[in-house]
Design a protein around this motif. Sequence first.
Motif, PDB file in Angstrom:
ATOM      1  N   GLU A  56       6.257   5.801  -4.063  1.00  9.76           N
ATOM      2  CA  GLU A  56       5.360   6.418  -3.830  1.00  9.76           C
ATOM      3  C   GLU A  56       4.009   5.262  -3.645  1.00  9.76           C
ATOM      4  N   LEU A  57       3.339   5.408  -2.519  1.00 11.58           N
ATOM      5  CA  LEU A  57       2.358   4.703  -2.035  1.00 11.58           C
ATOM      6  C   LEU A  57       1.433   4.596  -3.081  1.00 11.58           C
ATOM      7  N   SER A  58       1.093   5.756  -3.631  1.00  7.76           N
ATOM      8  CA  SER A  58       0.056   6.038  -4.690  1.00  7.76           C
ATOM      9  C   SER A  58       0.187   5.106  -5.756  1.00  7.76           C
ATOM     10  N   ARG A  59       1.515   4.868  -6.357  1.00  7.81           N
ATOM     11  CA  ARG A  59       1.833   4.085  -7.389  1.00  7.81           C
ATOM     12  C   ARG A  59       1.749   2.675  -7.184  1.00  7.81           C
ATOM     13  N   ILE A  60       1.889   2.153  -5.906  1.00  5.21           N
ATOM     14  CA  ILE A  60       1.774   0.831  -5.488  1.00  5.21           C
ATOM     15  C   ILE A  60       0.246   0.555  -5.320  1.00  5.21           C
TER      16      ILE A  60
END
Length: 148
Positions: free
Chosen positions: A42-46
């Motif tokens: 997920e882009l949010s984690r990155i």
Amino acid sequence: MEGLTKNQEGTDLSANTILELLANRRRRYLLYALRGHEDPIELSRIAEQVAGWEHDCPPEDVAKKQYKSVYVSSVQCHVPKLDDAGVVDHDESNHTVVLDDNFEQLEPYLRLVVKDEPENSTLNTALQSEPGDGLITQIRENVAKLKH
């Protein structure tokens, strides 16, 4: 300068394209964060990880405003640019991202530019602890071999 166009996957990236992609620190951080992940993440984690590196603190200590800045610029600018070059594959429907075929062309250059990161930073620490002895350790060993 030639522009980045969709469908560059599996083709050689020009020197201009490689330099353009790596010119932005946040894009480099996104690529560092994606290394070692074989499945989409997920882009949010990155974005949390990148914001932590940018502010030299653990991701959980990043202020919401700082995280939001990284996330929004990643969604609107950095990830689409990397996706257009075939370096990442971005699934816009669920906001996941994973490295794609053309990343291999950037990795040697990432190994060079990482030397400019502060030695006592959280990014440097994270890259030291990567599987396979860490990116920073590999660079230092290669430099030492060249000197002898």
